[in-house]
Design a protein around this motif. Structure first.
Motif, mmCIF file in Angstrom:
data_model
loop_
_atom_site.group_PDB
_atom_site.id
_atom_site.type_symbol
_atom_site.label_atom_id
_atom_site.label_comp_id
_atom_site.label_asym_id
_atom_site.label_seq_id
_atom_site.Cartn_x
_atom_site.Cartn_y
_atom_site.Cartn_z
ATOM 1 N N GLY A 360 0.813 -1.210 0.000
ATOM 2 C CA GLY A 360 0.000 0.000 0.000
ATOM 3 C C GLY A 360 0.849 1.263 0.000
ATOM 4 N N ARG A 361 0.165 2.387 -0.104
ATOM 5 C CA ARG A 361 0.869 3.661 -0.211
ATOM 6 C C ARG A 361 1.690 3.968 1.030
ATOM 7 N NH1 ARG A 361 -2.884 8.707 -0.710
ATOM 8 N NH2 ARG A 361 -3.703 7.448 -2.451
ATOM 9 N N ALA A 362 1.169 3.662 2.212
ATOM 10 C CA ALA A 362 1.902 3.950 3.445
ATOM 11 C C ALA A 362 3.202 3.156 3.513
ATOM 12 C CB ALA A 362 1.030 3.643 4.662
ATOM 13 N N VAL A 363 3.171 1.904 3.079
ATOM 14 C CA VAL A 363 4.377 1.077 3.112
ATOM 15 C C VAL A 363 5.404 1.588 2.097
ATOM 16 C CG1 VAL A 363 5.281 -1.250 2.813
ATOM 17 C CG2 VAL A 363 3.065 -0.910 3.899
ATOM 18 N N VAL A 364 4.954 1.949 0.903
ATOM 19 C CA VAL A 364 5.879 2.452 -0.113
ATOM 20 C C VAL A 364 6.511 3.763 0.345
ATOM 21 C CG1 VAL A 364 6.012 3.330 -2.468
ATOM 22 C CG2 VAL A 364 4.703 1.263 -1.983
ATOM 23 N N THR A 365 5.712 4.633 0.954
ATOM 24 C CA THR A 365 6.273 5.873 1.508
ATOM 25 C C THR A 365 7.333 5.563 2.560
ATOM 26 O OG1 THR A 365 4.177 7.026 1.115
ATOM 27 C CG2 THR A 365 5.712 8.015 2.684
ATOM 28 N N GLY A 366 7.038 4.596 3.429
ATOM 29 C CA GLY A 366 8.013 4.201 4.438
ATOM 30 C C GLY A 366 9.283 3.637 3.838
ATOM 31 N N GLY A 426 -0.098 6.351 15.014
ATOM 32 C CA GLY A 426 -1.358 6.395 14.294
ATOM 33 C C GLY A 426 -1.169 6.693 12.814
ATOM 34 N N ARG A 427 -0.168 7.528 12.480
ATOM 35 C CA ARG A 427 0.131 7.870 11.087
ATOM 36 C C ARG A 427 1.614 7.619 10.836
ATOM 37 N NH1 ARG A 427 -2.278 13.720 9.893
ATOM 38 N NH2 ARG A 427 -1.847 13.016 7.761
ATOM 39 N N PRO A 428 1.989 6.365 10.675
ATOM 40 C CA PRO A 428 3.419 6.043 10.574
ATOM 41 C C PRO A 428 4.101 6.651 9.354
ATOM 42 C CG PRO A 428 2.066 4.125 10.060
ATOM 43 C CD PRO A 428 1.148 5.162 10.609
ATOM 44 N N SER A 429 3.365 6.783 8.240
ATOM 45 C CA SER A 429 4.003 7.339 7.048
ATOM 46 C C SER A 429 4.384 8.801 7.248
ATOM 47 C CB SER A 429 3.071 7.199 5.840
ATOM 48 O OG SER A 429 1.816 7.806 6.101
ATOM 49 N N LEU A 430 3.596 9.555 8.004
ATOM 50 C CA LEU A 430 3.933 10.951 8.288
ATOM 51 C C LEU A 430 5.190 11.035 9.158
ATOM 52 C CD1 LEU A 430 3.214 13.929 8.028
ATOM 53 C CD2 LEU A 430 1.706 13.671 10.025
ATOM 54 N N ILE A 431 5.340 10.120 10.093
ATOM 55 C CA ILE A 431 6.549 10.090 10.924
ATOM 56 C C ILE A 431 7.773 9.832 10.056
ATOM 57 C CG2 ILE A 431 7.714 8.857 12.790
ATOM 58 C CD1 ILE A 431 5.014 8.361 14.056
ATOM 59 N N VAL A 432 7.640 8.937 9.088
ATOM 60 C CA VAL A 432 8.759 8.646 8.190
ATOM 61 C C VAL A 432 9.133 9.884 7.377
ATOM 62 C CG1 VAL A 432 9.486 7.265 6.217
ATOM 63 C CG2 VAL A 432 8.225 6.191 8.077
ATOM 64 N N SER A 472 8.257 2.867 12.489
ATOM 65 C CA SER A 472 7.058 3.314 11.776
ATOM 66 C C SER A 472 6.788 2.452 10.549
ATOM 67 C CB SER A 472 7.228 4.784 11.362
ATOM 68 O OG SER A 472 7.457 5.605 12.492
ATOM 69 N N LEU A 473 7.840 2.054 9.839
ATOM 70 C CA LEU A 473 7.655 1.174 8.691
ATOM 71 C C LEU A 473 7.107 -0.177 9.122
ATOM 72 C CD1 LEU A 473 8.028 0.430 5.703
ATOM 73 C CD2 LEU A 473 10.404 -0.145 6.238
ATOM 74 N N SER A 541 4.396 10.101 -7.894
ATOM 75 C CA SER A 541 5.675 9.395 -7.957
ATOM 76 C C SER A 541 6.514 9.931 -9.106
ATOM 77 C CB SER A 541 5.463 7.892 -8.140
ATOM 78 O OG SER A 541 6.688 7.213 -8.289
ATOM 79 N N LEU A 542 7.843 9.928 -8.891
ATOM 80 C CA LEU A 542 8.765 10.218 -9.977
ATOM 81 C C LEU A 542 9.030 8.989 -10.836
ATOM 82 C CD1 LEU A 542 11.409 12.394 -8.064
ATOM 83 C CD2 LEU A 542 9.606 13.204 -9.605
ATOM 84 N N LEU A 543 8.813 7.795 -10.265
ATOM 85 C CA LEU A 543 9.057 6.532 -10.954
ATOM 86 C C LEU A 543 7.741 5.785 -11.093
ATOM 87 C CD1 LEU A 543 12.295 5.426 -9.059
ATOM 88 C CD2 LEU A 543 12.135 6.589 -11.277
ATOM 89 N N PRO A 544 7.265 5.542 -12.302
ATOM 90 C CA PRO A 544 5.988 4.836 -12.485
ATOM 91 C C PRO A 544 6.024 3.433 -11.881
ATOM 92 C CG PRO A 544 6.727 5.845 -14.531
ATOM 93 C CD PRO A 544 7.876 5.939 -13.578
ATOM 94 N N GLY A 545 4.973 3.115 -11.155
ATOM 95 C CA GLY A 545 4.836 1.785 -10.575
ATOM 96 C C GLY A 545 5.549 1.586 -9.262
ATOM 97 N N LEU A 546 6.415 2.525 -8.839
ATOM 98 C CA LEU A 546 7.182 2.363 -7.606
ATOM 99 C C LEU A 546 6.956 3.504 -6.632
ATOM 100 C CD1 LEU A 546 10.608 1.144 -9.043
ATOM 101 C CD2 LEU A 546 8.800 -0.237 -7.988
ATOM 102 N N GLY A 547 5.872 4.249 -6.798
ATOM 103 C CA GLY A 547 5.590 5.377 -5.926
ATOM 104 C C GLY A 547 4.212 5.268 -5.301
ATOM 105 N N GLY A 548 3.630 6.449 -5.028
ATOM 106 C CA GLY A 548 2.377 6.495 -4.303
ATOM 107 C C GLY A 548 1.132 6.449 -5.152
ATOM 108 N N ARG A 549 1.264 6.211 -6.459
ATOM 109 C CA ARG A 549 0.071 6.112 -7.309
ATOM 110 C C ARG A 549 -0.584 4.745 -7.101
ATOM 111 N NH1 ARG A 549 -0.449 10.115 -11.088
ATOM 112 N NH2 ARG A 549 1.383 11.453 -11.412
ATOM 113 N N ARG A 550 -1.150 4.580 -5.939
ATOM 114 C CA ARG A 550 -1.795 3.324 -5.550
ATOM 115 C C ARG A 550 -2.683 3.603 -4.345
ATOM 116 N NH1 ARG A 550 2.885 -0.542 -4.289
ATOM 117 N NH2 ARG A 550 3.926 0.613 -5.967
ATOM 118 N N PRO A 551 -3.639 2.756 -4.047
ATOM 119 C CA PRO A 551 -4.494 2.988 -2.878
ATOM 120 C C PRO A 551 -3.719 2.819 -1.574
ATOM 121 C CG PRO A 551 -4.978 0.870 -3.880
ATOM 122 C CD PRO A 551 -4.046 1.568 -4.816
ATOM 123 N N LEU A 552 -4.307 3.321 -0.497
ATOM 124 C CA LEU A 552 -3.675 3.159 0.817
ATOM 125 C C LEU A 552 -3.518 1.691 1.174
ATOM 126 C CD1 LEU A 552 -5.422 5.984 2.893
ATOM 127 C CD2 LEU A 552 -3.038 5.900 2.112
#
Length: 570
Positions: A360-366, A426-432, A472-473, A541-552
């Motif tokens: 999900g998006r939170a994991v990829v952000t982490g 509660g919002r681990p991706s924001l901490i990252v 957080s991750l 995302s700057l890289l297609p398929g490896l960024g945040g263009r996905r659901p949470l």
């Protein structure tokens, strides 16, 4: 006169002998009075009670029985206590206490008691919360061995030519050896996760093999640390250590006790590794190196590697069971074209081995944030040592420089882990994201300061941010992925983090030893990672398929060209 045998029994007077007035009659000194009061000879002496208490072999009882026999029976033979009983006895609590207490004996006794209590406390902590039954304790011991081996190798290499090449013309050779050792790891690392997903048996063997190979490398290093073979061998040790970390992360969810979650479990493994492994073995290796040099530290490292292989094999066998697990994937493909979203109602039609769980998006952000931070921590691990060798030629000053940066990193690491264990994630991706901003800012600050203080501040912030971002991750993975994909998710995430650390370590070896130049390059990398982290957090995302263009929380998917069995039958 009193006739007594050597054993203490009174002898009867012979015929014609005159009675001893001191031994008979109411006025006799040795007789009992008419009222039954014991005479002086019948009363025990001031040391009799002590003698009866401290003679564990029953000698006093047998002597008393012999005296009670009077003239009847042969004289009893005096029995002396054994050498052990003469020097020690058991007190009321069952402890061995010396008869004659001296300062040395008291200090040894107290040291033994403190050691026994420390070992008992450590075992209780390692087995707490059901860790002993779940198998987490066995994994904890193996993790401590990995930290200890890394510390021993670092101490062994401190006085070798590994760091001495900072001012020589050997940078080209160092770059060549880095290419030989790290490039294969960079190629293999992305494949470790999928290989673990397909590996039904052999996880314990893989963990033990990472130690066994390092034991072999350590033996070769003993005879080769004065030649250029040192470089590829030392870097092989680093790669094998990172491989163990990847394998360990995939095993951890399989030994999770029911009373604690993965976030606390990973923090627990880190704390045990730092305290029992890095600090304990690092101090021991430093003492051995001071006495026997780098050879002694390498011999110690060999022993630790052999012990780590044994401890890895003691991990329970149920970590090999992977039935029903769904592998994760870093990329994301929308349910269109060659993929389709999985419906839980079709579980029988689409088996687990054919499904994939996108992160999900939170994991990829982490992952983007933690990867950027690991580049900085890997860079600092090697860079400061090379700077010390290049700028300070006196060993005391070199050790002081490394001590300052190492102490700052240790304080930051403990602070980050402690904060992560107490914060509400509660919002681990924001901490990252915030941790990544802090690391990028401190890297830029180190460029401006251009001195040892800037490097120490960078180590402090980077170590603390790395620990907090990793916690957080872990929380994001636990919240985002279903139970059947958590083990695979941890394996994939750890692969990314270790690869990032290795890339940062390569930069620490190759970059110029001027503070501002080295930190300028790392700052540029961190700024780029920060931009990608913030975009992933916002869904871009700057890289297609490896960024945040996905659901949470992404749904499981399966290949569209492989239809479920029910449709294929129709």
């Amino acid at each position: 006169m009193d006739h007594r045998a050597p054993g203490g029994a009174a002898l009867s007077p012979g015929p014609g002998a005159q009675p001893d007035p001191a031994a008979s009659g109411p006025a006799g000194r040795g007789s009992s009075s008419a009222e039954g009061r014991p005479g002086p000879r019948d009363r025990p002496g001031p040391g009799a009670e002590a003698r009866d208490r401290i003679e564990p072999d029953g000698t006093s009882d047998r002597r008393t029985a012999a005296n009670a026999g009077g003239a009847e029976g042969p004289a009893a033979t005096k029995e002396y206590p054994s050498a052990e009983a003469a020097t020690e006895y058991d007190d009321a609590e069952g402890r061995r206490v010396p008869r004659k207490l001296t300062v040395t004996r008291v200090a040894a006794m107290r040291g033994r008691e403190i050691t026994e209590k420390g070992i008992a406390t450590f075992r209780r902590a390692a087995e707490a919360d059901g860790a002993g039954k779940s198998g987490l304790t066995a994994l904890t011991y193996a993790t401590m061995a990995n930290f200890a081996l890394d510390a021993a190798i670092a101490v062994a290499l401190a006085n070798t030519m590994f760091f001495a090449s900072a001012t020589a013309e050997s940078k080209t050779k160092v770059a060549l050896y880095l290419l030989i050792t790290i490039a294969p790891f960079a190629v293999i690392a992305p494949l470790i996760g999928p290989a673990l997903d397909r590996l039904q048996r052999g996880r314990r063997l893989a963990l033990a093999s990472s130690f066994a190979l390092r034991a072999v490398v350590a033996v070769v290093l003993i005879f080769s640390f004065d030649s250029w073979v040192l470089y590829p061998l030392a870097l092989c040790m680093m790669v094998l250590s990172k491989s163990f970390a990847v394998l360990k992360s995939a095993v951890t969810p399989r030994v999770l006790p029911p009373d604690i979650d993965l976030v606390r479990t990973n923090s627990r493994l880190t704390v045990f590794g730092l305290v029992g492994g890095t600090l304990g073995a690092g101090g021991l290796a430093a003492a051995v190196a001071a006495i026997a040099g780098s050879t002694g530290a390498l011999i110690l490292a060999t022993g630790i590697a052999v012990g780590g292989a044994y401890l890895s094999w003691k991990i329970p066998r149920w970590v090999e069971i992977t039935e029903g697990e769904v592998p994760t994937t870093l990329g994301y493909h929308a349910p269109a074209g060659d993929t389709a979203a999985y419906d839980p109602a079709d579980e029988a039609a689409v088996p687990a081995r054919k499904r994939r769980q996108p992160l999900g998006r939170a994991v990829v952000t982490g992952l983007w944030g933690n990867g950027s931070i690991r580049v900085l921590t890997g860079f600092l691990t090697f860079y400061v040592a090379f700077v010390a060798k290049a700028t300070e030629h006196r060993p005391v000053q070199q050790a002081a420089m490394l001590g300052v940066v190492g102490a700052a990193a240790a304080v930051g690491n403990f602070t980050g882990n402690a904060a992560g264990a107490r914060l509400r994630l509660g919002r681990p991706s924001l901490i990252v994201v915030n941790c990544t901003i802090g690391c990028a800012a401190v890297a830029v600050l180190a460029v401006v300061m251009d001195n040892l203080l800037g490097a120490a501040v960078a180590a402090l912030i980077a170590a603390g941010a790395s620990a907090l971002a990793k916690v957080s991750l872990d929380a994001a993975i636990q919240d985002d992925l279903p139970p059947e994909s958590i083990a695979s998710g941890f394996g994939r995430s750890e692969t990314v983090l270790q690869l990032s650390w290795v890339i940062g370590g390569a930069g620490g070896v190759l970059l110029p030893t001027d503070y501002w130049k080295g930190f300028a390059v790392v700052s540029a990398v961190l700024v780029g990672g920060l931009v990608q982290t913030v975009l992933s957090y916002r869904g871009f995302s700057l890289l297609p398929g490896l960024g945040g263009r996905r659901p949470l929380h992404a749904e499981q998917e399966f290949p569209h060209y492989d239809p479920p069995r029910g449709e294929a039958a129709r």
